[in-house]
Design a protein around this motif. Structure first.
Motif, PDB file in Angstrom:
ATOM      1  N   GLY A  19       0.822  -1.205   0.000  1.00  0.00           N
ATOM      2  CA  GLY A  19       0.000   0.000   0.000  1.00  0.00           C
ATOM      3  C   GLY A  19       0.852   1.250   0.000  1.00  0.00           C
ATOM      4  O   GLY A  19       2.019   1.235   0.395  1.00  0.00           O
ATOM      5  N   THR A  20       0.259   2.352  -0.432  1.00  0.00           N
ATOM      6  CA  THR A  20       0.937   3.642  -0.507  1.00  0.00           C
ATOM      7  C   THR A  20       0.287   4.606   0.471  1.00  0.00           C
ATOM      8  O   THR A  20      -0.934   4.671   0.563  1.00  0.00           O
ATOM      9  N   ALA A  21       1.128   5.360   1.183  1.00  0.00           N
ATOM     10  CA  ALA A  21       0.636   6.353   2.144  1.00  0.00           C
ATOM     11  C   ALA A  21       1.687   7.444   2.292  1.00  0.00           C
ATOM     12  O   ALA A  21       2.810   7.317   1.800  1.00  0.00           O
ATOM     13  N   TYR A  22       1.313   8.513   2.982  1.00  0.00           N
ATOM     14  CA  TYR A  22       2.256   9.587   3.287  1.00  0.00           C
ATOM     15  C   TYR A  22       2.754   9.419   4.715  1.00  0.00           C
ATOM     16  O   TYR A  22       1.980   9.096   5.614  1.00  0.00           O
ATOM     17  N   ASP A  23       4.063   9.644   4.928  1.00  0.00           N
ATOM     18  CA  ASP A  23       4.602   9.546   6.281  1.00  0.00           C
ATOM     19  C   ASP A  23       4.357  10.861   7.019  1.00  0.00           C
ATOM     20  O   ASP A  23       3.691  11.765   6.524  1.00  0.00           O
ATOM     21  N   SER A  24       4.892  10.977   8.225  1.00  0.00           N
ATOM     22  CA  SER A  24       4.627  12.152   9.061  1.00  0.00           C
ATOM     23  C   SER A  24       5.234  13.435   8.489  1.00  0.00           C
ATOM     24  O   SER A  24       4.820  14.528   8.851  1.00  0.00           O
ATOM     25  N   ARG A  25       6.191  13.306   7.585  1.00  0.00           N
ATOM     26  CA  ARG A  25       6.814  14.481   6.977  1.00  0.00           C
ATOM     27  C   ARG A  25       6.233  14.815   5.604  1.00  0.00           C
ATOM     28  O   ARG A  25       6.746  15.673   4.913  1.00  0.00           O
ATOM     29  N   GLY A  26       5.184  14.096   5.205  1.00  0.00           N
ATOM     30  CA  GLY A  26       4.524  14.384   3.949  1.00  0.00           C
ATOM     31  C   GLY A  26       5.120  13.704   2.732  1.00  0.00           C
ATOM     32  O   GLY A  26       4.727  13.981   1.611  1.00  0.00           O
ATOM     33  N   ARG A  27       6.071  12.813   2.946  1.00  0.00           N
ATOM     34  CA  ARG A  27       6.686  12.083   1.842  1.00  0.00           C
ATOM     35  C   ARG A  27       5.895  10.821   1.553  1.00  0.00           C
ATOM     36  O   ARG A  27       5.366  10.188   2.469  1.00  0.00           O
ATOM     37  N   PHE A  41       6.261  -9.762   9.120  1.00  0.00           N
ATOM     38  CA  PHE A  41       7.048  -9.022   8.138  1.00  0.00           C
ATOM     39  C   PHE A  41       6.321  -7.750   7.721  1.00  0.00           C
ATOM     40  O   PHE A  41       5.159  -7.777   7.340  1.00  0.00           O
ATOM     41  N   SER A  42       7.002  -6.629   7.806  1.00  0.00           N
ATOM     42  CA  SER A  42       6.522  -5.373   7.231  1.00  0.00           C
ATOM     43  C   SER A  42       7.729  -4.466   7.055  1.00  0.00           C
ATOM     44  O   SER A  42       8.665  -4.484   7.865  1.00  0.00           O
ATOM     45  N   ALA A  43       7.708  -3.685   5.969  1.00  0.00           N
ATOM     46  CA  ALA A  43       8.820  -2.778   5.685  1.00  0.00           C
ATOM     47  C   ALA A  43       8.320  -1.617   4.838  1.00  0.00           C
ATOM     48  O   ALA A  43       7.403  -1.777   4.036  1.00  0.00           O
ATOM     49  N   ASP A  44       8.948  -0.448   5.032  1.00  0.00           N
ATOM     50  CA  ASP A  44       8.640   0.742   4.249  1.00  0.00           C
ATOM     51  C   ASP A  44       9.715   0.935   3.185  1.00  0.00           C
ATOM     52  O   ASP A  44      10.906   0.714   3.447  1.00  0.00           O
ATOM     53  N   TYR A  45       9.287   1.385   2.020  1.00  0.00           N
ATOM     54  CA  TYR A  45      10.195   1.608   0.893  1.00  0.00           C
ATOM     55  C   TYR A  45       9.902   2.958   0.265  1.00  0.00           C
ATOM     56  O   TYR A  45       8.794   3.473   0.372  1.00  0.00           O
ATOM     57  N   ASP A  46      10.896   3.511  -0.416  1.00  0.00           N
ATOM     58  CA  ASP A  46      10.732   4.791  -1.101  1.00  0.00           C
ATOM     59  C   ASP A  46      10.062   4.648  -2.456  1.00  0.00           C
ATOM     60  O   ASP A  46       9.465   5.595  -2.951  1.00  0.00           O
ATOM     61  N   SER A  47      10.165   3.474  -3.080  1.00  0.00           N
ATOM     62  CA  SER A  47       9.551   3.285  -4.396  1.00  0.00           C
ATOM     63  C   SER A  47       8.572   2.118  -4.366  1.00  0.00           C
ATOM     64  O   SER A  47       8.730   1.164  -3.598  1.00  0.00           O
TER      65      SER A  47
END
Length: 63
Positions: A19-27, A41-47
């Motif tokens: 899924g896609t979301a915005y982090d606390s800094r708006g990215r 298992f869970s991980a955040d990615y930039d792309s």
């Protein structure tokens, strides 16, 4: 501090949801999380491509 995210564009690849979301800094961040019981298992990615690759290659340690 817990992450209260509103996900959009959620897809499922095997037991993993991406899924896609915005982090606390708006990215924009892309998250891959396994929904199998006791996996964790869970991980955040930039792309999005990196998150989908992680979902396709993920193997649950608990079966």
């Amino acid at each position: 501090m817990s992450a209260n995210r509103s996900f959009r564009n959620v897809t499922r690849i095997g037991p993993v949801q991406v899924g896609t979301a915005y982090d606390s800094r708006g990215r924009e961040k892309h998250t891959a999380a396994c929904t199998a019981p006791r996996c964790g298992f869970s991980a955040d990615y930039d792309s999005r491509a990196a998150a989908e690759l992680a979902a396709r290659t993920h193997r649950c340690p608990v079966r």
